[in-house]
Design a protein around this motif. Structure first.
Motif, PDB file in Angstrom:
ATOM      1  N   PRO A 177      -2.975  -8.979  -3.959  1.00  0.00           N
ATOM      2  CA  PRO A 177      -2.293  -7.700  -4.183  1.00  0.00           C
ATOM      3  C   PRO A 177      -3.179  -6.492  -3.904  1.00  0.00           C
TER       4      PRO A 177
ATOM      5  N   TYR B 170       9.493 -18.046  -3.341  1.00  0.00           N
ATOM      6  CA  TYR B 170      10.411 -16.907  -3.300  1.00  0.00           C
ATOM      7  C   TYR B 170      11.835 -17.389  -3.558  1.00  0.00           C
TER       8      TYR B 170
ATOM      9  N   PRO C 149       1.341 -13.733   1.424  1.00  0.00           N
ATOM     10  CA  PRO C 149       2.274 -12.867   0.687  1.00  0.00           C
ATOM     11  C   PRO C 149       1.513 -11.835  -0.127  1.00  0.00           C
ATOM     12  N   SER C 150       2.168 -10.733  -0.427  1.00  0.00           N
ATOM     13  CA  SER C 150       1.504  -9.650  -1.166  1.00  0.00           C
ATOM     14  C   SER C 150       1.000 -10.105  -2.524  1.00  0.00           C
ATOM     15  N   TYR C 151       1.689 -11.064  -3.159  1.00  0.00           N
ATOM     16  CA  TYR C 151       1.243 -11.504  -4.480  1.00  0.00           C
ATOM     17  C   TYR C 151      -0.024 -12.354  -4.404  1.00  0.00           C
ATOM     18  N   ALA C 152      -0.343 -12.929  -3.226  1.00  0.00           N
ATOM     19  CA  ALA C 152      -1.525 -13.767  -3.084  1.00  0.00           C
ATOM     20  C   ALA C 152      -2.809 -12.940  -3.032  1.00  0.00           C
TER      21      ALA C 152
ATOM     22  N   SER D 162       0.599  -9.169   2.322  1.00  0.00           N
ATOM     23  CA  SER D 162      -0.559  -8.469   1.774  1.00  0.00           C
ATOM     24  C   SER D 162      -1.291  -7.695   2.863  1.00  0.00           C
TER      25      SER D 162
END
Length: 438
Positions: free
Chosen positions: A160, A229, A155-158, A94
């Protein structure tokens, strides 16, 4: 001042019309634009998407309408490392998370500077440099690493991307306006002889407001997240309740952040010296932002060596010079505007830096190089402008472009000479905020 006479204008017009090629060039330029009219399509012969050394890095990222290239490039290097270690090459981090903390830390550094410089007039050159820097979203590798060391990554999903991280103009304009107003208040407290406690109380209040602004714009960053993942072998992984710092401590324990050095090539400053840019020290207690200035051949040698070791290389450059987004070409002969105009605008790299014509405007990542018996032909570049430009988001850069428009590379100490390592670990020369070192 000398007045331009009617006779001089008549002479200029006569000279222009003496050569019929000027009219042809003018028609082409007016019809297609200067760059299209001077575009040299022959560069495709040497920029052909084939490289003797090439990293397998998956897809590209997209910084959208923001100046966060430095964070994207840094996190690209980290995600490539994580991907190689864990067999998951398309895993992404992220940028919004680190961008959030950059705004908080940079506001803190700004307020400290305004307090420290409160005895200087507002039109002082150093004060003006800080005021001009307020709210900015541009930065450097070392600044990004300071944030990673203190706050970790997610992570990018945490966390966005959002409208305001993709389009930072509204946020940085609001922050700049607020911080400049706060600077006036802090300077007044100092001039009135307020106690240190009163000044610190005001600063904390201002920082609290900055935190509120950034949280409204970007959302609060996660304190914990689940790492989840599926790797390239389709094996499923899940680790619950990691903090961002724990994630870095566990998954980057062998990534030696302090082994990296920024090699710069800024011939308007003395070579073989370590320089420090205090304006860019973004985290109180973090590493100073330093550059080791050396001739360009050392940047190329170290970058090639690091690529051959299997690791990507961040580099700072003047991307808008001799570049076409559509093809992804970076070549000094790409736009031949001098031939179109019949003039000579060629300048040395030192003169471009000294006059403001040259400046590092972007960070990208080297992920490949093409050599012929040690002679560098071209480089493969991972950009952060999405996959619609270049060759699926990757660009091709000629070696002459590297020499002219690359100002720094981030490489490990093992690829430096012994003398350079000693310099990099020695004392640095402080630069003024207005010194142009690329």
């Amino acid at each position: 001042m000398t007045v331009i006479s009617d006779q001089e204008i008549a002479d200029f017009s006569a000279d222009f019309n003496t050569n019929s090629k000027n009219q042809v060039a003018s028609r082409a330029a007016r019809r297609s634009g200067l760059l299209e009219a001077s575009f040299n399509d022959r560069v495709s012969e040497r920029l052909n998407h084939v490289f003797s050394t090439e990293l397998d890095v998956g897809g590209v990222t997209d910084q959208k309408h923001s100046g966060r290239c430095w964070e994207f490039a840094t996190l690209n290097v980290l995600r490539h490392y994580f991907g190689k270690q864990n067999k998951v090459k398309d895993f992404t981090f992220s940028q919004a998370y680190n961008f959030f903390w950059d705004k908080i830390e940079r506001a803190n550094a700004f307020y400290d500077a305004m307090i420290r410089l409160a005895d200087k007039p507002l039109n002082d050159r150093e004060v003006q440099s800080w005021l001009a820097f307020a709210g900015e979203d541009g930065g450097l590798w070392s600044m990004a690493i300071n944030l990673v060391k203190k706050y970790g990554v997610v992570p990018s999903y945490a966390m966005p991307e959002s409208f305001n991280s993709n389009n930072t103009t509204g946020l940085i304009d609001s922050l700049a306006r607020k911080e400049r107003k706060d600077a006036i208040a802090l300077r007044k407290l100092v001039s009135e002889g307020s106690s240190q406690d009163e000044i610190e109380k005001a600063k904390k209040h201002f920082l609290n407001e900055v935190y509120r602004m950034v949280s409204v714009a970007l959302g609060e960053p996660p304190k914990k997240f689940d790492l989840e993942y599926r790797d390239d072998d389709k094996k499923y992984h899940l680790e619950r309740d990691l903090t961002p710092r724990e994630f870095v401590q566990k998954y980057f324990k062998d990534f030696k952040f302090d082994d990296y050095v920024v090699l710069s090539n800024c011939p308007n400053h003395e070579f073989n010296k370590l320089y420090h840019m205090p304006l860019y020290d973004n985290v109180d207690g973090g590493d100073q932002i330093k550059f080791l200035n050396v001739p360009i051949e050392y940047l190329a040698q170290a970058a090639v060596a690091q690529l051959k070791s299997g690791d990507a290389v961040i580099f700072g450059n003047d991307v808008l010079k001799q570049m076409e987004r559509k093809t992804g070409y970076l070549d000094t002969e790409l736009y031949q505007t001098d031939k179109l105009f019949g003039v000579d605008t060629k300048m040395s790299k030192a003169d471009r830096l000294a006059t403001g014509e040259g400046f590092a405007t972007h960070d990208m990542t080297l992920v490949g190089v093409d050599e012929d018996h040690g002679h560098i032909r071209k480089w493969k570049v991972e950009n952060s402008w999405g996959d619609k430009f270049g060759h699926k988001g990757f660009y091709e850069m000629s070696q002459p472009w590297f020499e002219d428009y690359v100002y720094d590379v981030v490489v490990r100490k093992e690829f430096l000479t012994k003398e350079q390592v000693e310099l990099a670990e020695g004392l640095a020369v402080d630069l003024k905020p207005w010194d142009n070192i690329g």
